[in-house]
Design a protein around this motif. Structure first.
Motif, PDB file in Angstrom:
ATOM      1  N   GLN A  45       0.857  -1.181   0.000  1.00  0.00           N
ATOM      2  CA  GLN A  45       0.000   0.000   0.000  1.00  0.00           C
ATOM      3  C   GLN A  45       0.897   1.236   0.000  1.00  0.00           C
ATOM      4  O   GLN A  45       1.938   1.244   0.669  1.00  0.00           O
ATOM      5  CB  GLN A  45      -0.890   0.024   1.255  1.00  0.00           C
ATOM      6  N   HIS A  46       0.509   2.256  -0.753  1.00  0.00           N
ATOM      7  CA  HIS A  46       1.231   3.527  -0.747  1.00  0.00           C
ATOM      8  C   HIS A  46       0.484   4.456   0.206  1.00  0.00           C
ATOM      9  O   HIS A  46      -0.694   4.746  -0.004  1.00  0.00           O
ATOM     10  CB  HIS A  46       1.271   4.108  -2.161  1.00  0.00           C
ATOM     11  N   GLU A  52      -3.678   9.389   3.158  1.00  0.00           N
ATOM     12  CA  GLU A  52      -4.474   8.593   2.216  1.00  0.00           C
ATOM     13  C   GLU A  52      -3.711   7.328   1.844  1.00  0.00           C
ATOM     14  O   GLU A  52      -2.493   7.348   1.667  1.00  0.00           O
ATOM     15  CB  GLU A  52      -4.770   9.408   0.953  1.00  0.00           C
ATOM     16  N   ARG A  54      -3.349   4.131  -0.798  1.00  0.00           N
ATOM     17  CA  ARG A  54      -3.678   3.637  -2.139  1.00  0.00           C
ATOM     18  C   ARG A  54      -2.946   2.319  -2.377  1.00  0.00           C
ATOM     19  O   ARG A  54      -1.740   2.231  -2.128  1.00  0.00           O
ATOM     20  CB  ARG A  54      -3.205   4.625  -3.197  1.00  0.00           C
ATOM     21  N   VAL A  56      -0.837  -0.285  -4.421  1.00  0.00           N
ATOM     22  CA  VAL A  56       0.079  -0.203  -5.550  1.00  0.00           C
ATOM     23  C   VAL A  56       0.373  -1.625  -6.010  1.00  0.00           C
ATOM     24  O   VAL A  56       0.414  -2.544  -5.207  1.00  0.00           O
ATOM     25  CB  VAL A  56       1.397   0.527  -5.200  1.00  0.00           C
TER      26      VAL A  56
END
Length: 174
Positions: A45-46, A52, A54, A56
Motif C-alpha cells: 500500500q502507498h 491517504e 492507495r 500499488v
C-alpha cells in the motif's frame, strides 16, 4: 514497524519512500524493521503524506544495501519514482508467515510481560532496534518504562496468541 497496536483494519507502515533509483522507475524504500514482511508480500500500500492509502501493484522488489528498491506498475521513469512521497505499508493479513522464533513487532505490542515467577513487569508499549538486537519497551503499572533486551538470554516464552511474554527479569531492575 509502527509502535501502535494494530487491529488489522489499518495498514501498518513498514518503510519510507526515499526517491528514485535508476532510470526505469524504481524507487528506494527504507524499511523501519527488517525486510521480510515487505519482500514476502506483493500487496503493498502507498501511504501518502496526508494519510491517504492507495494500493500499488508491485512488479518487483529486492534488497539493495540496507534498504529495498521496488518497481511499481505504472511508475516507469525516474521522474515518476521521484514524485512518490510518503511510505509503504501492508495490512496485517498480508504479512508472510513468521519463521519459528521470529515475531513481528506489531504482534508483540500490547503483550503482557511477566517474569518466570509470574510477577508482572508491565505491558509492551513499543519496540526499539538498537542496531544489535531488538528491545522491548515495557510500560510498568506505575507509568515508568523499562527496556528489556529481546534476546534469548532474557526470553523464557513468547506467546503471541495469548499476548504474553515471559522473561528472566527482576521487576526492580530499571
Amino acid at each position: 514497524m509502527t509502535n501502535e497496536k494494530n487491529s488489522g483494519a489499518e495498514p501498518i507502515v513498514l518503510g519510507a519512500l526515499h526517491g528514485a533509483y535508476g532510470l526505469k522507475g524504481w524507487v528506494r524504500v527504507q524499511p523501519f524493521q527488517g525486510t521480510s514482511a515487505l519482500l514476502g508480500s506483493k500487496h503493498w500500500q502507498h501511504v501518502l503524506p496526508d494519510g491517504e492509502v492507495r494500493p500499488v501493484e508491485l512488479e518487483k522488489a529486492k534488497l539493495h544495501g540496507a534498504g529495498i528498491v521496488a518497481k511499481f506498475q505504472g511508475i516507469d521513469t525516474p521522474e515518476d519514482a521521484a514524485a512518490l512521497r510518503g511510505a509503504v505499508a501492508l495490512y496485517r493479513k498480508d504479512f508472510p508467515e513468521a519463521e519459528e522464533n521470529e515475531y513481528y513487532w506489531v504482534d508483540l505490542i500490547g503483550c503482557d510481560v511477566v517474569n518466570k515467577e509470574g510477577q508482572s513487569i508491565g505491558q509492551v508499549k513499543g519496540m526499539i532496534d538498537n542496531g544489535v538486537h531488538d528491545i522491548l519497551n515495557v510500560k510498568r503499572a506505575d507509568g515508568k518504562e523499562v527496556l528489556i533486551p529481546f534476546v534469548e538470554d532474557y526470553l523464557a516464552e513468547v506467546n503471541v496468541e495469548a499476548k504474553k511474554i515471559v522473561v528472566d527479569w527482576d521487576p526492580s531492575w530499571d
